[in-house]
Write an enzyme that holds these catalytic residues in place. Structure first.
Site, short mmCIF file in Angstrom:
data_model
loop_
_atom_site.label_atom_id
_atom_site.label_comp_id
_atom_site.label_asym_id
_atom_site.label_seq_id
_atom_site.Cartn_x
_atom_site.Cartn_y
_atom_site.Cartn_z
N ARG A 79 -0.26 -8.58 13.15
CA ARG A 79 -0.96 -7.82 12.29
C ARG A 79 -1.68 -8.30 11.28
O ARG A 79 -2.86 -7.42 11.15
CB ARG A 79 0.39 -7.23 11.72
CG ARG A 79 0.53 -5.98 12.60
CD ARG A 79 2.49 -5.40 12.41
NE ARG A 79 2.50 -4.28 11.48
CZ ARG A 79 3.34 -4.37 10.56
NH1 ARG A 79 4.33 -4.78 10.28
NH2 ARG A 79 2.75 -3.61 9.23
N ARG A 99 -9.29 1.22 8.71
CA ARG A 99 -9.12 -0.64 9.58
C ARG A 99 -10.39 -1.05 9.93
O ARG A 99 -9.84 -2.53 10.53
CB ARG A 99 -8.38 -0.45 10.32
CG ARG A 99 -6.36 -0.58 9.45
CD ARG A 99 -5.22 -0.40 10.22
NE ARG A 99 -4.37 -1.05 10.21
CZ ARG A 99 -2.73 -0.59 9.35
NH1 ARG A 99 -2.91 0.59 9.06
NH2 ARG A 99 -1.89 -1.02 9.02
N ARG A 157 11.59 -1.35 11.08
CA ARG A 157 10.46 -1.53 12.35
C ARG A 157 11.14 -2.32 13.54
O ARG A 157 10.16 -3.42 12.91
CB ARG A 157 8.98 -1.10 11.48
CG ARG A 157 8.76 0.36 10.66
CD ARG A 157 7.49 0.50 9.95
NE ARG A 157 6.94 -0.26 10.84
CZ ARG A 157 6.05 -0.57 10.03
NH1 ARG A 157 5.98 0.20 8.19
NH2 ARG A 157 4.86 -1.03 10.05
N ARG A 188 12.51 -6.07 5.71
CA ARG A 188 12.35 -4.12 5.84
C ARG A 188 12.58 -3.49 6.26
O ARG A 188 13.36 -3.80 7.36
CB ARG A 188 11.23 -3.91 5.50
CG ARG A 188 10.17 -2.97 5.04
CD ARG A 188 8.34 -3.34 4.87
NE ARG A 188 7.57 -2.88 5.69
CZ ARG A 188 6.53 -2.63 5.91
NH1 ARG A 188 5.80 -2.93 4.73
NH2 ARG A 188 5.88 -2.89 6.99
N LYS A 233 0.96 -1.35 -0.02
CA LYS A 233 -0.31 0.00 0.35
C LYS A 233 1.10 1.61 -0.36
O LYS A 233 0.19 2.75 -0.64
CB LYS A 233 -0.63 0.07 0.95
CG LYS A 233 -1.71 -1.39 1.54
CD LYS A 233 -2.51 -1.15 2.14
CE LYS A 233 -1.74 -1.17 3.59
NZ LYS A 233 -1.42 -1.86 4.70
P1 AMP Z 1 1.06 0.78 8.89
O1 AMP Z 1 2.49 1.49 9.33
O2 AMP Z 1 0.21 0.69 8.59
O3 AMP Z 1 1.38 -1.24 9.12
O4 AMP Z 1 1.28 0.88 10.78
C1 AMP Z 1 1.44 0.09 11.77
C2 AMP Z 1 0.61 0.25 13.06
O5 AMP Z 1 -0.21 1.17 13.72
C3 AMP Z 1 -0.77 -1.22 13.12
O6 AMP Z 1 -0.20 -2.37 13.40
C4 AMP Z 1 -1.19 -0.04 13.80
O7 AMP Z 1 -0.91 -0.62 15.06
C5 AMP Z 1 -1.63 1.28 13.45
N1 AMP Z 1 -2.41 1.38 12.70
C6 AMP Z 1 -2.15 2.02 11.67
N2 AMP Z 1 -3.19 2.94 10.88
C7 AMP Z 1 -4.03 2.39 11.79
C8 AMP Z 1 -5.43 2.44 12.02
N3 AMP Z 1 -6.04 2.71 10.84
N4 AMP Z 1 -6.22 2.23 12.99
C9 AMP Z 1 -5.45 0.97 13.81
N5 AMP Z 1 -4.55 1.15 14.22
C10 AMP Z 1 -3.73 1.45 13.51
#
Ligand code: AMP
Length: 215
Positions: free
Chosen positions: A172, A88, A161, A127, A13
């Site tokens: 996740r 989400r 990360r 990554r 994404k």
């Molecule tokens: P990402 O970089 O999009 O994979 O997001 C990293 C982490 O941020 C996720 O594993 C969640 O803990 C949190 N996170 C990001 N976006 C959301 C969302 N829309 N709702 C809830 N948690 C989120």
């Protein structure tokens, strides 16, 4: 244009959002990046989000909805935006509907990027990210052309990360299947959902998205 990129962690994404941003000038809104910034700055929202993020769980709807609502009011979102990682949950999708209604905007496209779970684990472990511009890299799949220097911005600092460790990635993915997958029928019912095969190479996925956006 308002576009949502939907898909599990590691589906691409962020990579695709940045490519669309380069082509269209639309801004990429990544709630993951916003939350990581809030955690680094130790804001109240960051403190509320930290434990959930480290465990690979979702941050509470209230926090994520608040940061998104604030972000889309900024000037650079006037002509639209690409949502990467939001919504989400169904509660977030409903909140987004209300935000867009209030602004008199409508959602143009929801693109689901599909990838098998085992492929996702492989992609995420390995990554690393440029700390300056957030460009993603991967050993062994995508290393900078000049070792130690970001292809995009010339940055020389990279991080891995914490939540990209295998056990956290699996948590996740479970969160995605449990809480985010119900958004597929939600958007299907609204006639805005399109699904593409995210197992293909980055360039092919980008082309497919371009066709969908043009169509
Ligand atoms: P990402 O970089 O999009 O994979 O997001 C990293 C982490 O941020 C996720 O594993 C969640 O803990 C949190 N996170 C990001 N976006 C959301 C969302 N829309 N709702 C809830 N948690 C989120």
């Amino acid at each position: 244009m308002i576009l949502i990129l939907l898909g599990p962690p590691g589906a691409g994404k962020g990579t695709q959002a940045r490519l669309i941003m380069e082509k269209t000038g639309l801004v990429q809104l990544s709630t993951g990046d916003m939350l990581r910034e809030a955690v680094a700055a130790a804001t109240e929202q960051g403190q509320a989000a930290k434990a959930a993020m480290e465990a690979g769980a979702l941050v509470s709807d209230d926090v994520v909805i608040a940061i998104t609502a604030e972000r889309i009011e900024k000037e650079d979102c006037r002509d639209g935006f690409i949502l990467d990682g939001f919504p989400r949950t169904v509660a977030q999708a409903e909140a987004l509907d209300r935000m867009l209604d209030e602004k008199g905007c409508r959602l143009d496209h929801v693109i689901e990027i599909r990838v098998d779970d085992e492929e996702l684990v492989k992609r995420i472990a390995g990554r690393f990210v440029c700390t300056k511009c957030n460009e993603n890299y991967h050993d062994p799949f995508k290393r900078p052309a000049i070792e130690g220097t970001c292809d995009k911005c010339g940055g020389t600092k990279f991080i891995r990360r914490n939540d990209d460790r295998e056990e956290t990635v699996r948590a996740r993915l479970a969160a995605y299947n449990r809480e985010t997958a119900p958004l597929l029928p939600y958007y299907q019912a609204r006639g805005v959902l399109r699904s593409i095969d995210g197992m293909n190479p980055i360039g092919e996925v980008a082309k497919e998205i371009e066709l969908l956006l043009a169509g």
